[in-house]
Write an enzyme that holds these catalytic residues in place. Structure first.
Site, PDB file in Angstrom:
ATOM      1  N   ASN A 117      -0.355   3.398   4.873  1.00 23.64           N
ATOM      2  CA  ASN A 117      -0.534   2.594   3.675  1.00 23.64           C
ATOM      3  C   ASN A 117      -0.083   3.628   2.496  1.00 23.64           C
ATOM      4  O   ASN A 117      -1.002   4.520   2.220  1.00 23.64           O
ATOM      5  CB  ASN A 117      -2.113   2.311   3.388  1.00 23.64           C
ATOM      6  CG  ASN A 117      -2.546   1.538   2.167  1.00 23.64           C
ATOM      7  OD1 ASN A 117      -1.532   1.393   1.586  1.00 23.64           O
ATOM      8  ND2 ASN A 117      -3.667   1.452   2.183  1.00 23.64           N
TER       9      ASN A 117
ATOM     10  N   LYS B 225       0.130   2.701  -0.563  1.00 24.40           N
ATOM     11  CA  LYS B 225      -0.791   2.388  -1.701  1.00 24.40           C
ATOM     12  C   LYS B 225       0.003   2.460  -2.834  1.00 24.40           C
ATOM     13  O   LYS B 225       1.459   2.013  -2.863  1.00 24.40           O
ATOM     14  CB  LYS B 225      -1.811   3.208  -2.191  1.00 24.40           C
ATOM     15  CG  LYS B 225      -2.748   3.792  -0.603  1.00 24.40           C
ATOM     16  CD  LYS B 225      -4.054   4.120  -1.039  1.00 24.40           C
ATOM     17  CE  LYS B 225      -4.670   4.382   0.052  1.00 24.40           C
ATOM     18  NZ  LYS B 225      -6.002   4.911  -0.041  1.00 24.40           N
TER      19      LYS B 225
ATOM     20  N   HIS C 298      -8.350  -4.428   2.271  1.00 25.82           N
ATOM     21  CA  HIS C 298      -8.556  -3.074   2.131  1.00 25.82           C
ATOM     22  C   HIS C 298      -9.662  -3.027   0.918  1.00 25.82           C
ATOM     23  O   HIS C 298      -9.929  -3.892   0.085  1.00 25.82           O
ATOM     24  CB  HIS C 298      -7.323  -2.475   1.426  1.00 25.82           C
ATOM     25  CG  HIS C 298      -7.356  -1.034   1.551  1.00 25.82           C
ATOM     26  ND1 HIS C 298      -7.914  -0.281   0.548  1.00 25.82           N
ATOM     27  CD2 HIS C 298      -7.019  -0.168   2.337  1.00 25.82           C
ATOM     28  CE1 HIS C 298      -8.005   0.903   0.806  1.00 25.82           C
ATOM     29  NE2 HIS C 298      -7.428   1.190   2.056  1.00 25.82           N
TER      30      HIS C 298
ATOM     31  N   GLU D  13     -10.009  -0.990  -1.273  1.00 23.50           N
ATOM     32  CA  GLU D  13      -9.600  -1.046  -2.753  1.00 23.50           C
ATOM     33  C   GLU D  13      -9.252  -2.513  -3.417  1.00 23.50           C
ATOM     34  O   GLU D  13      -9.862  -2.601  -4.570  1.00 23.50           O
ATOM     35  CB  GLU D  13      -8.406  -0.090  -2.683  1.00 23.50           C
ATOM     36  CG  GLU D  13      -8.939   1.458  -2.787  1.00 23.50           C
ATOM     37  CD  GLU D  13      -7.780   2.026  -2.084  1.00 23.50           C
ATOM     38  OE1 GLU D  13      -6.480   1.941  -2.028  1.00 23.50           O
ATOM     39  OE2 GLU D  13      -7.905   3.270  -1.534  1.00 23.50           O
TER      40      GLU D  13
ATOM     41  N   GLU E   5     -12.358   1.105   8.378  1.00 21.99           N
ATOM     42  CA  GLU E   5     -12.363   2.257   7.468  1.00 21.99           C
ATOM     43  C   GLU E   5     -13.517   2.265   6.555  1.00 21.99           C
ATOM     44  O   GLU E   5     -13.885   1.615   5.659  1.00 21.99           O
ATOM     45  CB  GLU E   5     -11.099   1.717   6.453  1.00 21.99           C
ATOM     46  CG  GLU E   5      -9.745   1.609   6.934  1.00 21.99           C
ATOM     47  CD  GLU E   5      -8.724   1.791   6.016  1.00 21.99           C
ATOM     48  OE1 GLU E   5      -8.031   2.486   6.291  1.00 21.99           O
ATOM     49  OE2 GLU E   5      -8.604   1.169   4.961  1.00 21.99           O
TER      50      GLU E   5
ATOM     51  N   GLY F 274      -9.523   8.564   1.286  1.00 23.37           N
ATOM     52  CA  GLY F 274      -9.108   9.761   0.346  1.00 23.37           C
ATOM     53  C   GLY F 274     -10.034  10.641  -0.177  1.00 23.37           C
ATOM     54  O   GLY F 274      -9.943  11.317  -1.055  1.00 23.37           O
TER      55      GLY F 274
ATOM     56  N   SER G 291      -9.158   9.516   5.786  1.00 23.80           N
ATOM     57  CA  SER G 291      -8.915  10.780   5.720  1.00 23.80           C
ATOM     58  C   SER G 291      -8.497  11.061   7.194  1.00 23.80           C
ATOM     59  O   SER G 291      -8.689  12.294   7.836  1.00 23.80           O
ATOM     60  CB  SER G 291     -10.008  11.629   5.384  1.00 23.80           C
ATOM     61  OG  SER G 291     -10.143  11.306   4.004  1.00 23.80           O
TER      62      SER G 291
ATOM     63  N   GLY H  77      -3.380   8.936   2.571  1.00 22.78           N
ATOM     64  CA  GLY H  77      -2.707  10.301   1.948  1.00 22.78           C
ATOM     65  C   GLY H  77      -1.575  11.057   3.095  1.00 22.78           C
ATOM     66  O   GLY H  77      -0.423  11.215   2.509  1.00 22.78           O
TER      67      GLY H  77
HETATM   68  C1  PEP Z   1      -6.506   4.066   3.554  1.00 27.69           C
HETATM   69  O1  PEP Z   1      -6.809   3.726   2.207  1.00 27.69           O
HETATM   70  O2  PEP Z   1      -6.098   3.016   4.322  1.00 27.69           O
HETATM   71  C2  PEP Z   1      -6.705   5.369   4.129  1.00 27.69           C
HETATM   72  C3  PEP Z   1      -7.097   5.362   5.226  1.00 27.69           C
HETATM   73  O3  PEP Z   1      -6.608   6.311   3.052  1.00 27.69           O
HETATM   74  P1  PEP Z   1      -6.710   7.911   3.504  1.00 27.69           P
HETATM   75  O4  PEP Z   1      -6.110   8.210   4.875  1.00 27.69           O
HETATM   76  O5  PEP Z   1      -6.212   8.712   2.375  1.00 27.69           O
HETATM   77  O6  PEP Z   1      -8.163   8.263   3.564  1.00 27.69           O
END
Ligand code: PEP
Length: 255
Positions: A10, A12, A96, A98, A168, A174, A214, A236
């Site tokens: 992803n 983003k 998601h 966000e 998630e 993040g 993460s 990330g």
């Molecule tokens: C995400 O936002 O889908 C995600 C898993 O982000 P990160 O790996 O940066 O935590």
């Protein structure tokens, strides 16, 4: 039951079309035609077309980060499934955290999108997960249940082969903090139990449930070795070809 792992990136709101092309080409040249793991990259709308061209002929697949549940019309700023299909997107990330947090997306709206994606032959990656506050209040399994059943309302069993779930935990996204493999497995197993209740065991056993939050090369092996973790949705670490390809390698090794 062996389920094919999925490693989905992803991106983003990162990467211009040219940067996206470069990153996707690097990943494509490393993974080549090895399709033992489903590898998906999800760039922003403006980079989809260029990335699509960059991965043509490779085993990689394209995903979008959103869609609007209408065919066309006066919906400023949105993109329809038909537009996504025109650039060969096969997946779309929906629900998601966000989008739930910054754009106020409800379970009912996410559900509309999930159904519309399926009707239009795009596989939804339905994201669910609790906040830190909810985890500390012992509400994790209840929150996940509400989001899962809300997102899948009226989704028929014959469509479930095309649905991917991503658990998630919001507090891990993040943040550099990851759920322990045991914590993640507990929630993944409860998601599969809910799917079993709703669709029966044969179907529930086939649905891929990804972990996101993460995930990186250093913690991937222990997460991916859990019984009900079938891959990762990566933020990330998907922005760097080496980290992303290391994650693909971990999934191949766990297969
Ligand atoms: C995400 O936002 O889908 C995600 C898993 O982000 P990160 O790996 O940066 O935590």
């Amino acid at each position: 039951m062996s389920r094919k792992y999925v490693i989905a990136g992803n991106w983003k709101m990162n990467k211009t079309p040219e940067e996206g092309r470069e990153l996707a080409s690097e990943i494509a040249s490393i993974i080549s035609k090895d399709a033992s793991v489903d590898v998906v990259v999800c760039p922003s709308f403006v980079a989809l077309d260029r990335v699509s061209q960059a991965i043509e002929g490779s085993a990689m697949k394209l995903g979008a980060q959103n869609l609007y549940p209408k065919t066309n019309g006066a919906y400023t700023g949105e993109a329809s499934p038909e537009m996504l299909r025109a650039v060969f997107a096969k997946y779309v990330i929906l629900g998601h955290s966000e989008r739930r947090e910054y754009f106020g997306e409800s379970d009912a709206f996410v559900n509309e999108k999930v159904k519309f994606a399926l009707e239009n032959l795009i596989s939804p990656i339905l994201c669910i997960g609790e906040t830190l506050e909810q985890r500390e209040a012992n509400e994790t399994l209840e929150v996940v249940k509400t989001q899962l059943l809300g997102g899948l309302e009226d989704v028929e069993s014959q469509s479930m082969g095309n649905v991917v779930i991503a658990y998630e935990p919001v507090w891990a996204i993040g943040a550099g903090k990851t759920a322990t493999p045991e914590m993640a497995q507990e929630v993944h197993a409860s998601i599969r139990a809910l799917l079993t209740e709703k669709y029966g065991e044969a179907i529930a056993e086939k649905v891929r449930i990804l972990y996101g939050g993460s995930m990186k090369p250093a913690n991937a092996d222990s997460l991916l070795s859990q019984t009900d973790i079938d891959g990762g949705l990566i933020g990330g670490a998907s922005l760097d070809s080496k980290s992303f390809c290391d994650l693909i390698q971990s999934a191949r090794a766990a297969s």
